[in-house]
Scaffold this active site. Structure first.
Site, mmCIF file in Angstrom:
data_model
loop_
_atom_site.group_PDB
_atom_site.id
_atom_site.type_symbol
_atom_site.label_atom_id
_atom_site.label_comp_id
_atom_site.label_asym_id
_atom_site.label_seq_id
_atom_site.Cartn_x
_atom_site.Cartn_y
_atom_site.Cartn_z
ATOM 1 C CE LYS A 10 -2.078 -1.024 3.900
ATOM 2 N NZ LYS A 10 -1.430 -2.316 4.224
ATOM 3 N NE ARG A 85 -5.020 -0.980 10.026
ATOM 4 C CZ ARG A 85 -3.952 -0.598 9.344
ATOM 5 N NH1 ARG A 85 -3.931 0.561 8.756
ATOM 6 N NH2 ARG A 85 -2.922 -1.394 9.254
ATOM 7 N NE ARG A 124 7.546 -2.552 6.525
ATOM 8 C CZ ARG A 124 6.222 -2.480 6.536
ATOM 9 N NH1 ARG A 124 5.581 -1.931 5.536
ATOM 10 N NH2 ARG A 124 5.535 -2.973 7.541
ATOM 11 N NE ARG A 157 5.848 -0.512 10.088
ATOM 12 C CZ ARG A 157 4.755 -0.498 9.333
ATOM 13 N NH1 ARG A 157 4.804 0.064 8.135
ATOM 14 N NH2 ARG A 157 3.625 -1.019 9.744
ATOM 15 N NE ARG A 168 1.537 -4.830 11.161
ATOM 16 C CZ ARG A 168 2.618 -4.740 10.392
ATOM 17 N NH1 ARG A 168 3.738 -5.334 10.729
ATOM 18 N NH2 ARG A 168 2.570 -4.055 9.274
HETATM 19 P P1 AP5 Z 1 4.831 -1.626 1.988
HETATM 20 O O1 AP5 Z 1 4.558 -0.810 0.777
HETATM 21 O O2 AP5 Z 1 5.540 -0.950 3.116
HETATM 22 O O3 AP5 Z 1 3.484 -2.368 2.468
HETATM 23 P P2 AP5 Z 1 2.182 -1.823 3.221
HETATM 24 O O4 AP5 Z 1 0.997 -2.466 2.588
HETATM 25 O O5 AP5 Z 1 2.220 -0.338 3.294
HETATM 26 O O6 AP5 Z 1 2.393 -2.504 4.628
HETATM 27 P P3 AP5 Z 1 2.232 -1.911 6.093
HETATM 28 O O7 AP5 Z 1 2.941 -2.861 7.010
HETATM 29 O O8 AP5 Z 1 2.667 -0.473 6.143
HETATM 30 O O9 AP5 Z 1 0.705 -2.028 6.311
HETATM 31 P P4 AP5 Z 1 -0.057 -1.993 7.642
HETATM 32 O O10 AP5 Z 1 -1.429 -1.800 7.172
HETATM 33 O O11 AP5 Z 1 0.169 -3.142 8.541
HETATM 34 O O12 AP5 Z 1 0.643 -0.820 8.467
HETATM 35 P P5 AP5 Z 1 0.224 0.691 8.762
HETATM 36 O O13 AP5 Z 1 1.452 1.496 8.780
HETATM 37 O O14 AP5 Z 1 -0.914 1.111 7.934
HETATM 38 O O15 AP5 Z 1 5.690 -2.920 1.531
HETATM 39 C C1 AP5 Z 1 6.116 -3.876 2.470
HETATM 40 C C2 AP5 Z 1 7.504 -4.427 2.098
HETATM 41 O O16 AP5 Z 1 7.413 -5.138 0.862
HETATM 42 C C3 AP5 Z 1 8.578 -3.340 1.875
HETATM 43 O O17 AP5 Z 1 9.812 -3.807 2.323
HETATM 44 C C4 AP5 Z 1 8.596 -3.131 0.352
HETATM 45 O O18 AP5 Z 1 9.851 -2.709 -0.118
HETATM 46 C C5 AP5 Z 1 8.248 -4.551 -0.139
HETATM 47 N N1 AP5 Z 1 7.471 -4.529 -1.372
HETATM 48 C C6 AP5 Z 1 6.446 -3.687 -1.700
HETATM 49 N N2 AP5 Z 1 5.941 -3.992 -2.922
HETATM 50 C C7 AP5 Z 1 6.657 -5.084 -3.344
HETATM 51 C C8 AP5 Z 1 6.605 -5.893 -4.537
HETATM 52 N N3 AP5 Z 1 5.695 -5.666 -5.504
HETATM 53 N N4 AP5 Z 1 7.468 -6.942 -4.630
HETATM 54 C C9 AP5 Z 1 8.376 -7.204 -3.625
HETATM 55 N N5 AP5 Z 1 8.471 -6.464 -2.498
HETATM 56 C C10 AP5 Z 1 7.616 -5.430 -2.356
HETATM 57 O O19 AP5 Z 1 -0.343 0.539 10.272
HETATM 58 C C11 AP5 Z 1 0.518 0.242 11.351
HETATM 59 C C12 AP5 Z 1 -0.255 0.264 12.654
HETATM 60 O O20 AP5 Z 1 -0.799 1.582 12.898
HETATM 61 C C13 AP5 Z 1 -1.497 -0.666 12.734
HETATM 62 O O21 AP5 Z 1 -1.142 -1.984 13.077
HETATM 63 C C14 AP5 Z 1 -2.324 0.037 13.826
HETATM 64 O O22 AP5 Z 1 -1.809 -0.231 15.108
HETATM 65 C C15 AP5 Z 1 -2.085 1.512 13.513
HETATM 66 N N6 AP5 Z 1 -3.101 2.053 12.581
HETATM 67 C C16 AP5 Z 1 -2.875 2.530 11.325
HETATM 68 N N7 AP5 Z 1 -4.018 2.925 10.743
HETATM 69 C C17 AP5 Z 1 -5.002 2.679 11.647
HETATM 70 C C18 AP5 Z 1 -6.414 2.850 11.626
HETATM 71 N N8 AP5 Z 1 -7.046 3.336 10.557
HETATM 72 N N9 AP5 Z 1 -7.109 2.468 12.735
HETATM 73 C C19 AP5 Z 1 -6.502 1.973 13.816
HETATM 74 N N10 AP5 Z 1 -5.172 1.784 13.907
HETATM 75 C C20 AP5 Z 1 -4.424 2.126 12.828
HETATM 76 MG MG MG Z 2 2.394 1.074 4.862
#
Ligand code: AP5
Ligand code: MG
Length: 216
Positions: A10, A85, A124, A157, A168
């Site tokens: 994402k 979410r 990552r 992270r 997660r």
């Molecule tokens: P990356 O692009 O970083 O993936 P992502 O989908 O953004 O993954 P996240 O871990 O950031 O998602 P998440 O939803 O768990 O975390 P968030 O920060 O939103 O890619 C991942 C890896 O793969 C990287 O190393 C990249 O280089 C590699 N990659 C990417 N594309 C690739 C490809 N095509 N091929 C190979 N490799 C690839 O949330 C974190 C925390 O915040 C949550 O757990 C929660 O506690 C809180 N939070 C956030 N939003 C809310 C909400 N709305 N409500 C409540 N709590 C929330």
């Molecule tokens: Mg992300």
């Protein structure tokens, strides 16, 4: 809006879309991580939830998103990453988007299988200074431990350790799965196979964006 399980790309794709369309990428996860790093009041509240892989309470996230999308740079539009979410946040977001910026145009749903997600998340690395995202195998930095773009230090992270990753992924299936179905019933969802390379995934997204006018 871009949705999908942790590690589905994402953030990676939202950054590319943001550059292509000239609209801001709003990641609730990034906002929380920055607040935690700065040790602000928001960070102190969010820390425990984020580190355990649980959701931060809805009223905190919704207030934060609503504030952010009122800013000037969002006037032409924005891409939401990580919000909503769960169903309550989706209902809140509908109300908020209506007040502030008209209806939601599109939901990109990133589809990647679980084994690949675990590989991506546990490998990552993120730049402490500019937030650029790397992977020890799929996108290694030119100099180990240092950002190619700004020279900042790369870190893992705190929620990318194996046990938290699994939590997660479960939270995603239970709480965010129904959000995708909610938008699917409204005809807003486009599924994107996120399992190929970063550039191939972006080409797929580009095709959907180019056809956006056809169904708006
Ligand atoms: P990356 O692009 O970083 O993936 P992502 O989908 O953004 O993954 P996240 O871990 O950031 O998602 P998440 O939803 O768990 O975390 P968030 O920060 O939103 O890619 C991942 C890896 O793969 C990287 O190393 C990249 O280089 C590699 N990659 C990417 N594309 C690739 C490809 N095509 N091929 C190979 N490799 C690839 O949330 C974190 C925390 O915040 C949550 O757990 C929660 O506690 C809180 N939070 C956030 N939003 C809310 C909400 N709305 N409500 C409540 N709590 C929330
Ligand atoms: Mg992300």
């Amino acid at each position: 809006m871009i949705v999908g399980p942790p590690g589905s790309g994402k953030g990676t794709q939202a950054d590319l879309i943001s550059r292509e369309l000239g609209i801001p990428h709003i990641s609730t996860g990034n906002i929380f991580r920055e607040a935690i790093h700065k040790d602000s009041e928001l960070g102190a509240t969010a820390r425990d939830f984020v580190e355990k892989g649980e959701l931060v309470p809805d009223h905190i996230v919704t207030a934060l998103v609503l504030e952010r999308i009122k800013e000037d740079d969002c006037r032409k539009g924005f891409i939401l990453d990580g919000y909503p979410r769960n169903l309550d946040q989706a209902l809140d977001s509908d109300r908020n988007l209506e007040i502030s910026d008209g209806p939601l145009d599109l939901v990109l749903n990133m589809v990647v299988e679980r084994g690949e997600l675990v590989r991506r998340l546990t490998g990552r690395r993120v730049c402490r200074k500019c937030g650029a995202v790397y992977h020890i195998v799929f996108k290694p930095a030119l100099v180990a431990g240092r950002c190619d773009l700004c020279g900042g230090k790369l870190y893992q992270r705190s929620d990318d350790h194996r046990e938290t990753v699994s939590k997660r992924l479960d939270v995603f299936e239970e709480q965010t799965g129904p959000v995708i179905e909610y938008y699917r019933r409204r005809g807003l969802v486009r599924d994107i196979d996120g399992s190929c390379s970063r550039d191939e995934v972006f080409q797929r997204i580009r095709k959907v964006l180019n056809n956006l006018d056809d169904y708006l």
